[in-house]
Design an enzyme around this catalytic site. Sequence first.
Site, PDB file in Angstrom:
ATOM      1  N   ARG A  67       0.927  -1.142  -0.073  1.00  0.00           N
ATOM      2  CA  ARG A  67       0.146   0.095  -0.089  1.00  0.00           C
ATOM      3  C   ARG A  67       0.807   1.211   0.014  1.00  0.00           C
ATOM      4  O   ARG A  67       0.501   2.289  -0.478  1.00  0.00           O
ATOM      5  CB  ARG A  67      -0.738  -0.061   1.320  1.00  0.00           C
ATOM      6  N   TYR A 120     -14.397  23.933  -6.809  1.00  0.00           N
ATOM      7  CA  TYR A 120     -14.631  22.796  -7.476  1.00  0.00           C
ATOM      8  C   TYR A 120     -15.856  22.418  -6.631  1.00  0.00           C
ATOM      9  O   TYR A 120     -15.865  21.990  -5.339  1.00  0.00           O
ATOM     10  CB  TYR A 120     -13.710  21.800  -7.241  1.00  0.00           C
ATOM     11  N   ASP A 191      -6.129  24.318  -4.854  1.00  0.00           N
ATOM     12  CA  ASP A 191      -6.364  23.284  -5.756  1.00  0.00           C
ATOM     13  C   ASP A 191      -5.888  23.737  -7.092  1.00  0.00           C
ATOM     14  O   ASP A 191      -6.083  24.967  -7.435  1.00  0.00           O
ATOM     15  CB  ASP A 191      -7.871  22.987  -6.232  1.00  0.00           C
ATOM     16  N   LYS A 216      -6.799  15.083 -14.593  1.00  0.00           N
ATOM     17  CA  LYS A 216      -6.691  16.346 -16.005  1.00  0.00           C
ATOM     18  C   LYS A 216      -5.239  16.298 -16.463  1.00  0.00           C
ATOM     19  O   LYS A 216      -5.031  15.343 -17.066  1.00  0.00           O
ATOM     20  CB  LYS A 216      -7.177  17.443 -15.181  1.00  0.00           C
TER      21      LYS A 216
HETATM   22  C1  LIG Z   1     -11.907  17.274 -11.684  1.00  0.00           C
HETATM   23  C2  LIG Z   1     -11.261  17.956 -10.572  1.00  0.00           C
HETATM   24  C3  LIG Z   1     -11.291  17.776  -9.393  1.00  0.00           C
HETATM   25  C4  LIG Z   1     -11.576  16.175  -9.001  1.00  0.00           C
HETATM   26  O1  LIG Z   1     -10.697  15.499  -9.704  1.00  0.00           O
HETATM   27  P1  LIG Z   1     -11.246  13.785  -9.891  1.00  0.00           P
HETATM   28  O2  LIG Z   1      -9.679  13.025 -10.053  1.00  0.00           O
HETATM   29  O3  LIG Z   1     -12.536  13.725 -11.084  1.00  0.00           O
HETATM   30  O4  LIG Z   1     -11.741  13.204  -8.535  1.00  0.00           O
HETATM   31  C5  LIG Z   1     -10.983  18.408  -8.231  1.00  0.00           C
HETATM   32  N1  LIG Z   1     -10.788  19.717  -8.615  1.00  0.00           N
HETATM   33  C6  LIG Z   1     -10.763  20.231  -9.698  1.00  0.00           C
HETATM   34  C7  LIG Z   1     -10.443  21.682  -9.828  1.00  0.00           C
HETATM   35  C8  LIG Z   1     -11.086  19.620 -10.783  1.00  0.00           C
HETATM   36  O5  LIG Z   1     -11.376  20.160 -12.062  1.00  0.00           O
END
Ligand SMILES: *Cc1c(COP(=O)(O)O)cnc(C)c1O
Length: 407
Positions: A67, A120, A191, A216
Amino acid sequence: MSPHDSSARTGRATRLLHAGAPALRGGSGPVNVPVVRTSTVRFENSAAYAEHHHRRSAGERLATYGRHGLDTHRALEDAVTALEGGHRAFLTPSGLSAITLVLVALLSPGDHALVADSVYSPVRRVDDTLLQRLGITLEYFSPSQDDLAAKIRPNTRLIYLESPSSLLYEVLDLPALSAIARAHGIPVATDNTWSGGWFYQPLALGANISIHAATKYISGHSDVMQGIVVTDSAALSAKIALAYEALGLTVGADDAYLALRGVRTLPVRLAQHQRHATQVAQWLLAQPQVSRVFYPALPSDPGHALWQRDFSGASGLVSFAFEDGVDARIAEAFVDALTFFGIGASWGGYESLALVAAPERVREHSFWSGTQPVVRLHIGLEDPQDLIADLQQAFARVGQQQELAEA
Ligand SMILES: *Cc1c(COP(=O)(O)O)cnc(C)c1O
């Protein structure tokens, strides 16, 4: 120079490309780190087992169990730590789990956190479904209009931000917000998914934790779910590590490898997303059916000056609001008329996507009070003239529908 040289004089792209490269053994070795799939770790003898556990408990980043992740995980952690100029990175199964990890690691019952109202939006679901049950209070504030200092309470333990924000790309004055937080001894988490960590370095601007949906741009090919938390200090790393362990978070070696393969080409992909998105954003500005284009690299964007000061580029995300009088049905017909844009959530892969932003999500943002439908585009790596032609035919199509409706 050693390929692992990470001195501050080495360029960021060079550090990103060389961090986590496997050492040569016996005079040779592969370019890439192997995908080390394992559920556990074997030791030479019981003494080695005990010694490794001891070193791990003392804070050393060492795997004693599957893990904890082995070479593949380590290489990705090192690359993203280098990218962000951080202390340590933690890999999680999704971007949302990275956010939840930070909130749960730093907040306890009775604590209060200030959250920018433009983040988000699933953060609010974490709040409603989990944090409130734990006796933790999140308070949403306008990062541009409210006085952050006046909102800080004696039990405020975290400031949570995102810049540029989701959907409308509100650019925050991170150095100013971080200075207020620092004066009160409160950590700032932000973020950084929008920039993939390449065009924006929040830890250098005063934030203490940078969070990624590596799903992303870091992965970049729409083929993996992953989150990454990067800390700026040993003290914060220790706090995050405790919650990380308690929650049993980990990612598979194959997914870690995909994210690592993606992040090596992040700078070139983002440069191209920026080039294409800038062309599309400029074209959108001139369309009569568009009342507002949200893209911080446009001089007309209210965040442009801050973006110029704090960022080195812009991503492929462009949103726009229709003109007054256009209803949600027309906006949906517009998106449905597109042929090169997939209709769906997420973004950051090589391909273009489009989605009508949910009005209730847009209303959460104090940044903009318009009521026209907003369409979010992710501008991919297709030929931009094809994307523009596609948008043009979709505007023409819904323009005819509108005329028929008004006739
Ligand atoms: C897509 C996104 C997330 C979440 O990511 P996932 O991998 O889909 O859980 C968090 N913050 C932002 C700004 C995003 O665009």
